[in-house]
Design a protein around this motif. Structure first.
Motif, mmCIF file in Angstrom:
data_model
loop_
_atom_site.group_PDB
_atom_site.id
_atom_site.type_symbol
_atom_site.label_atom_id
_atom_site.label_comp_id
_atom_site.label_asym_id
_atom_site.label_seq_id
_atom_site.Cartn_x
_atom_site.Cartn_y
_atom_site.Cartn_z
ATOM 1 N N SER A 190 0.608 -1.275 0.309
ATOM 2 C CA SER A 190 0.035 0.659 0.092
ATOM 3 C C SER A 190 0.971 1.977 -0.247
ATOM 4 N N HIS A 191 1.772 1.029 1.203
ATOM 5 C CA HIS A 191 2.890 2.292 0.852
ATOM 6 C C HIS A 191 4.009 1.710 1.263
ATOM 7 N N ASN A 192 5.286 2.642 1.218
ATOM 8 C CA ASN A 192 6.474 2.606 1.937
ATOM 9 C C ASN A 192 6.808 2.393 3.572
ATOM 10 N N HIS A 193 5.510 2.253 4.256
ATOM 11 C CA HIS A 193 6.215 2.566 5.543
ATOM 12 C C HIS A 193 6.265 1.291 5.971
ATOM 13 N N TYR A 194 7.250 1.427 6.670
ATOM 14 C CA TYR A 194 8.491 -0.285 7.470
ATOM 15 C C TYR A 194 7.449 -0.811 7.552
ATOM 16 N N ASP A 195 5.972 -0.279 8.586
ATOM 17 C CA ASP A 195 5.309 -1.712 9.647
ATOM 18 C C ASP A 195 3.983 -2.032 7.939
#
Length: 291
Positions: free
Chosen positions: A78-83
């Motif tokens: 969905s997006h590039n954040h670590y979680d």
């Protein structure tokens, strides 16, 4: 309108901030959903939507639930954040080099992203594009609509001008570009839409562009109403006014069921429960939803 409609859609929660009541499941601060769309003739399309922070925990939960990464046709981050994205290498290693895995991301996914509050921290996943590709990932960067299979689509990115006014608020996220910090609206975030006979099942990761704006865009692009929205709504720091406006917008879009967790926040979950009653479900690891 695309007339192809899977006859059955199932979603299995492999990662969420809360553990369920099934023995042996592991919770983590992260999101990962496995989606199975069964077509009329009986064939299946399987999509892994996000990979959580800890890929080993996702694999453990897959095993407990009787699922396998070998069956996954596509990975959508969905997006590039670590979680949401950090678990990808551990999953790819299970496939080895036996096959290449299409990994769909939004245009801008590979920017370096940081937060400044409450202190400076890097938000990105820990792997590089080259490392993931060496493990078999084949990235497909999208901006507009992408159909993965009949009835299974990425609706496209949400531009700032497409956001509802109450969701176009300030951000504490930044992109590092040419040595400078540029405001990051997480405009590269993508959702996953699966059609059903009841309408669209819309999966969202963190809803940084605004969950109502994402739902409105998906409904417009796919020419169908949203039956269910499932995922993180990123209302954890929102005030009651914004939460109420979000609920009102979802109602006006005809959203009948809400399944929320991760970054939605306790206050928003309570207000969603009050508004939707039995049509609201709190996400936990091990939860399964079918239409």
């Amino acid at each position: 309108m695309d007339t192809a409609i899977p006859r059955r859609v199932e979603v299995f929660v492999l990662a969420d901030d809360y553990a369920g009541m099934t023995r042996g499941l592991l919770a983590q601060h992260g999101v990962s959903y496995l989606v199975k769309a069964t077509m009329e003739e009986g064939s299946e399309v399987t999509v892994l939507f996000d990979t959580g922070y800890n890929g080993e925990a996702v694999l453990r939960n897959m095993e407990v639930l009787g699922l396998s990464f070998d069956d996954v046709d596509y990975v959508v981050l969905s997006h590039n954040h670590y979680d949401h994205a950090n678990g990808l290498p551990a999953l790819l290693k299970t496939a080895g080099r036996k096959r290449l895995v299409p990994v769909i991301v939004g245009k801008g996914f590979f920017h370096r992203s940081v937060a400044l509050k409450p202190r400076l921290r890097v938000l990105n996943h820990e792997w590089t594009r080259e490392e993931a590709e060496a493990l078999g990932a084949r990235f497909i960067e999208v901006d507009g609509r992408l159909d993965l299979a009949p009835g299974v689509s990425i609706p496209g990115l949400i531009g700032l001008g497409e956001r509802l006014g109450f969701e176009n608020n300030s951000t504490s996220y930044y992109i590092v570009a040419n040595g400078s910090l540029v405001e990051d609206w997480v405009s590269h975030e993508v959702s996953l839409a699966v059609r059903s006979r009841k309408g669209i099942l819309l999966l969202v990761g963190c809803s940084h562009p605004g969950v109502a704006s994402i739902a409105r865009k998906a409904s417009s692009v796919l020419g169908d109403r949203i039956h269910m929205v499932m995922g993180g709504f990123h209302l954890v720091d929102a005030d009651e006014h914004r939460i109420a406006r979000t609920i009102q917008a979802l109602r006006e879009l005809g959203v009948e069921k809400v399944v929320a967790g991760h970054c939605t926040g306790l206050k928003a979950e309570a207000m969603l429960l009050q508004a939707y009653g039995s049509d609201f479900t709190r996400i936990h690891t091990g939860l399964s939803v079918s239409i």
